[in-house]
Design a protein around this motif. Structure first.
Motif, PDB file in Angstrom:
ATOM      1  N   ALA A  83       0.795  -1.078   0.190  1.00 26.50           N
ATOM      2  CA  ALA A  83       0.014  -0.124  -0.045  1.00 26.50           C
ATOM      3  C   ALA A  83       0.765   1.388  -0.044  1.00 26.50           C
ATOM      4  CB  ALA A  83      -0.840  -0.003   1.232  1.00 26.50           C
ATOM      5  N   SER A  84       0.815   2.103  -1.265  1.00 28.33           N
ATOM      6  CA  SER A  84       1.609   3.176  -1.125  1.00 28.33           C
ATOM      7  C   SER A  84       0.706   4.139  -2.061  1.00 28.33           C
ATOM      8  CB  SER A  84       3.119   2.885  -1.558  1.00 28.33           C
ATOM      9  OG  SER A  84       3.052   2.444  -2.911  1.00 28.33           O
ATOM     10  N   PHE A  85       1.082   5.473  -2.025  1.00 30.85           N
ATOM     11  CA  PHE A  85       0.401   6.293  -2.895  1.00 30.85           C
ATOM     12  C   PHE A  85       1.105   5.999  -4.312  1.00 30.85           C
ATOM     13  CE2 PHE A  85      -0.228   8.983   1.077  1.00 30.85           C
ATOM     14  CZ  PHE A  85      -1.743   8.840   0.945  1.00 30.85           C
ATOM     15  N   ALA A  86       2.296   5.825  -4.561  1.00 30.02           N
ATOM     16  CA  ALA A  86       2.760   5.585  -5.929  1.00 30.02           C
ATOM     17  C   ALA A  86       2.093   4.381  -6.487  1.00 30.02           C
ATOM     18  CB  ALA A  86       4.346   5.261  -5.601  1.00 30.02           C
ATOM     19  N   ASN A  87       1.793   3.229  -5.594  1.00 24.46           N
ATOM     20  CA  ASN A  87       1.236   2.054  -6.302  1.00 24.46           C
ATOM     21  C   ASN A  87      -0.437   2.455  -6.759  1.00 24.46           C
ATOM     22  OD1 ASN A  87       3.237   0.273  -6.406  1.00 24.46           O
ATOM     23  ND2 ASN A  87       2.761  -0.746  -4.486  1.00 24.46           N
ATOM     24  N   VAL A  88      -1.015   3.415  -5.655  1.00 24.07           N
ATOM     25  CA  VAL A  88      -2.356   3.582  -6.110  1.00 24.07           C
ATOM     26  C   VAL A  88      -2.389   4.541  -7.540  1.00 24.07           C
ATOM     27  CG1 VAL A  88      -4.310   5.247  -5.198  1.00 24.07           C
ATOM     28  CG2 VAL A  88      -3.140   3.979  -3.579  1.00 24.07           C
ATOM     29  N   ARG A  89      -1.530   5.339  -7.612  1.00 27.93           N
ATOM     30  CA  ARG A  89      -1.317   6.232  -9.013  1.00 27.93           C
ATOM     31  C   ARG A  89      -1.069   5.050 -10.200  1.00 27.93           C
ATOM     32  NH1 ARG A  89       0.388  11.695  -8.672  1.00 27.93           N
ATOM     33  NH2 ARG A  89       0.358  12.425  -6.432  1.00 27.93           N
ATOM     34  N   ILE A  90      -0.296   4.136  -9.891  1.00 25.18           N
ATOM     35  CA  ILE A  90      -0.065   3.260 -11.057  1.00 25.18           C
ATOM     36  C   ILE A  90      -1.488   2.648 -11.352  1.00 25.18           C
ATOM     37  CG2 ILE A  90       1.036   1.245 -11.635  1.00 25.18           C
ATOM     38  CD1 ILE A  90       3.414   2.095 -10.076  1.00 25.18           C
ATOM     39  N   LEU A  91      -1.922   2.037 -10.286  1.00 25.61           N
ATOM     40  CA  LEU A  91      -3.358   1.257 -10.392  1.00 25.61           C
ATOM     41  C   LEU A  91      -4.364   2.153 -11.156  1.00 25.61           C
ATOM     42  CD1 LEU A  91      -3.863  -0.449  -6.996  1.00 25.61           C
ATOM     43  CD2 LEU A  91      -3.272  -1.428  -9.268  1.00 25.61           C
ATOM     44  N   ILE A  92      -4.470   3.521 -10.780  1.00 26.08           N
ATOM     45  CA  ILE A  92      -5.403   4.333 -11.408  1.00 26.08           C
ATOM     46  C   ILE A  92      -5.000   4.538 -12.971  1.00 26.08           C
ATOM     47  CG2 ILE A  92      -6.155   7.007 -11.492  1.00 26.08           C
ATOM     48  CD1 ILE A  92      -5.921   6.829  -8.328  1.00 26.08           C
ATOM     49  N   SER A  93      -3.808   4.594 -13.326  1.00 24.71           N
ATOM     50  CA  SER A  93      -3.404   4.867 -14.693  1.00 24.71           C
ATOM     51  C   SER A  93      -3.564   3.720 -15.284  1.00 24.71           C
ATOM     52  CB  SER A  93      -1.675   5.170 -14.702  1.00 24.71           C
ATOM     53  OG  SER A  93      -0.889   4.207 -14.336  1.00 24.71           O
ATOM     54  N   GLN A  94      -3.675   2.561 -14.725  1.00 19.41           N
ATOM     55  CA  GLN A  94      -4.200   1.118 -15.517  1.00 19.41           C
ATOM     56  C   GLN A  94      -5.580   1.031 -15.309  1.00 19.41           C
ATOM     57  OE1 GLN A  94      -1.587  -1.461 -13.275  1.00 19.41           O
ATOM     58  NE2 GLN A  94       0.351  -1.094 -14.336  1.00 19.41           N
ATOM     59  N   SER A  95      -6.407   1.843 -14.683  1.00 16.64           N
ATOM     60  CA  SER A  95      -7.838   1.985 -14.890  1.00 16.64           C
ATOM     61  C   SER A  95      -8.252   0.513 -13.993  1.00 16.64           C
ATOM     62  CB  SER A  95      -8.434   1.676 -16.225  1.00 16.64           C
ATOM     63  OG  SER A  95      -8.339   2.787 -17.092  1.00 16.64           O
ATOM     64  N   ARG A  96      -7.266   0.376 -13.065  1.00 16.45           N
ATOM     65  CA  ARG A  96      -7.635  -0.718 -12.000  1.00 16.45           C
ATOM     66  C   ARG A  96      -8.403  -0.081 -10.490  1.00 16.45           C
ATOM     67  NH1 ARG A  96      -2.151  -3.931 -11.855  1.00 16.45           N
ATOM     68  NH2 ARG A  96      -3.069  -4.984 -10.284  1.00 16.45           N
ATOM     69  N   ILE A  97      -9.376   0.550 -10.560  1.00 11.76           N
ATOM     70  CA  ILE A  97     -10.110   1.453  -9.769  1.00 11.76           C
ATOM     71  C   ILE A  97     -10.478   0.726  -8.508  1.00 11.76           C
ATOM     72  CG2 ILE A  97     -11.845   3.207  -9.438  1.00 11.76           C
ATOM     73  CD1 ILE A  97      -9.377   4.036 -11.437  1.00 11.76           C
ATOM     74  N   PRO A  98     -11.056  -0.294  -8.770  1.00 13.16           N
ATOM     75  CA  PRO A  98     -11.438  -1.053  -7.427  1.00 13.16           C
ATOM     76  C   PRO A  98     -10.302  -1.392  -6.401  1.00 13.16           C
ATOM     77  CG  PRO A  98     -12.713  -1.887  -9.169  1.00 13.16           C
ATOM     78  CD  PRO A  98     -11.649  -1.202  -9.776  1.00 13.16           C
ATOM     79  N   GLU A  99      -8.992  -1.756  -7.018  1.00 15.93           N
ATOM     80  CA  GLU A  99      -8.027  -2.124  -6.605  1.00 15.93           C
ATOM     81  C   GLU A  99      -7.251  -0.640  -5.791  1.00 15.93           C
ATOM     82  OE1 GLU A  99      -5.229  -5.100  -8.516  1.00 15.93           O
ATOM     83  OE2 GLU A  99      -6.716  -4.775 -10.072  1.00 15.93           O
ATOM     84  N   ALA A 100      -7.258   0.326  -6.637  1.00 14.40           N
ATOM     85  CA  ALA A 100      -6.819   1.518  -6.210  1.00 14.40           C
ATOM     86  C   ALA A 100      -7.642   2.037  -5.072  1.00 14.40           C
ATOM     87  CB  ALA A 100      -6.746   2.706  -7.256  1.00 14.40           C
ATOM     88  N   LEU A 101      -8.928   1.943  -5.140  1.00 15.51           N
ATOM     89  CA  LEU A 101      -9.665   2.586  -3.813  1.00 15.51           C
ATOM     90  C   LEU A 101      -9.427   1.537  -2.874  1.00 15.51           C
ATOM     91  CD1 LEU A 101     -13.087   3.149  -5.925  1.00 15.51           C
ATOM     92  CD2 LEU A 101     -11.434   4.778  -4.728  1.00 15.51           C
ATOM     93  N   ALA A 102      -9.522   0.389  -2.973  1.00 15.84           N
ATOM     94  CA  ALA A 102      -9.169  -0.776  -1.682  1.00 15.84           C
ATOM     95  C   ALA A 102      -7.485  -0.268  -1.039  1.00 15.84           C
ATOM     96  CB  ALA A 102      -9.082  -2.016  -2.137  1.00 15.84           C
ATOM     97  N   MET A 103      -6.969   0.098  -1.959  1.00 13.83           N
ATOM     98  CA  MET A 103      -5.640   0.307  -1.403  1.00 13.83           C
ATOM     99  C   MET A 103      -5.471   1.579  -0.567  1.00 13.83           C
ATOM    100  SD  MET A 103      -1.803   0.266  -3.198  1.00 13.83           S
ATOM    101  CE  MET A 103      -1.802  -1.369  -3.663  1.00 13.83           C
ATOM    102  N   LEU A 104      -6.284   2.585  -1.074  1.00 18.96           N
ATOM    103  CA  LEU A 104      -6.368   3.908  -0.662  1.00 18.96           C
ATOM    104  C   LEU A 104      -7.103   3.696   0.925  1.00 18.96           C
ATOM    105  CD1 LEU A 104      -7.700   6.334  -3.254  1.00 18.96           C
ATOM    106  CD2 LEU A 104      -5.551   6.588  -1.810  1.00 18.96           C
ATOM    107  N   GLU A 105      -7.815   2.738   1.172  1.00 14.36           N
ATOM    108  CA  GLU A 105      -8.235   2.546   2.578  1.00 14.36           C
ATOM    109  C   GLU A 105      -7.392   2.290   3.551  1.00 14.36           C
ATOM    110  OE1 GLU A 105     -11.238   3.590   3.520  1.00 14.36           O
ATOM    111  OE2 GLU A 105     -11.399   4.257   1.397  1.00 14.36           O
TER     112      GLU A 105
END
Length: 193
Positions: A83-105
């Motif tokens: 879980a890191s902001f850098a990984n969230v950015r990557i997930l968003i750029s890859q349109s993996r939004i559910p994973e990004a939102l879960a990681m943000l939590e």
């Protein structure tokens, strides 16, 4: 690649100068500015180069004992499960939004958390929530150009249709009444309608 050359700073530049140059380049080449633009792929490649240069300089600063604040727009590698902001950015750029939102939590609610939460929601069309999150990010860090640009972008996109407490307003060329009237006219004129 010389990261200092990419960011346009000297090798003895202090951290604040590097951050300022980085923010200016992110603002210039931000993907939101190139939506539906033939230069979108070129801008995307440029932002990757800028991020890589920034990460190289900041990692060098961190390893030499200097503190490093901030995260690049998108990382070069994704560490699964971390879980890191850098990984969230990557997930968003890859349109993996559910994973990004879960990681943000799993992350602390900083200005960057609100910014990325807004970006993720914007990408899946939850504009009201996206605006709310982006406004919070901008209020927490009013000088952050990346956050301001994202908020301005969604506000500009969102001007053609707005839900209001008293009803729905439209600022485009046609209202629902205009469309209905046009259909009635077509019904009178065209037998197949």
């Amino acid at each position: 690649m010389n990261p200092y050359e990419v960011l346009g700073v000297s090798e003895d530049a202090d951290e604040e100068t590097v951050k300022k140059a980085y923010r200016a380049l992110v603002k210039k080449y931000h993907p939101d500015k190139y939506v539906n633009n033939p230069l979108a792929d070129l801008a995307s490649e440029k932002i990757k180069e800028i991020n890589k240069a920034y990460d190289m300089i900041m990692n060098k600063s961190a390893s030499s004992g200097q503190t490093s604040g901030g995260t690049s727009y998108t990382g070069n590698t994704y560490t699964s499960g971390a879980a890191s902001f850098a990984n969230v950015r990557i997930l968003i750029s890859q349109s993996r939004i559910p994973e990004a939102l879960a990681m943000l939590e799993k992350l602390p609610r900083s200005a960057e958390w609100y910014y990325l939460s807004g970006r993720a929601r914007m990408q899946i069309g939850w504009y009201d929530q996206a605006i709310s999150f982006l406004r919070t990010a901008v209020n927490m860090e009013p000088d952050n150009i990346e956050y301001k640009n994202a908020l301005e972008n969604i506000l500009n996109r969102n001007t053609t249709y707005t839900n209001t407490p008293t009803g729905t307003t439209y600022s485009g060329c046609c209202s629902p009444c205009d469309l209905c009237t046009a259909c009635m006219c077509l019904d009178c004129v065209c037998p197949c309608y």
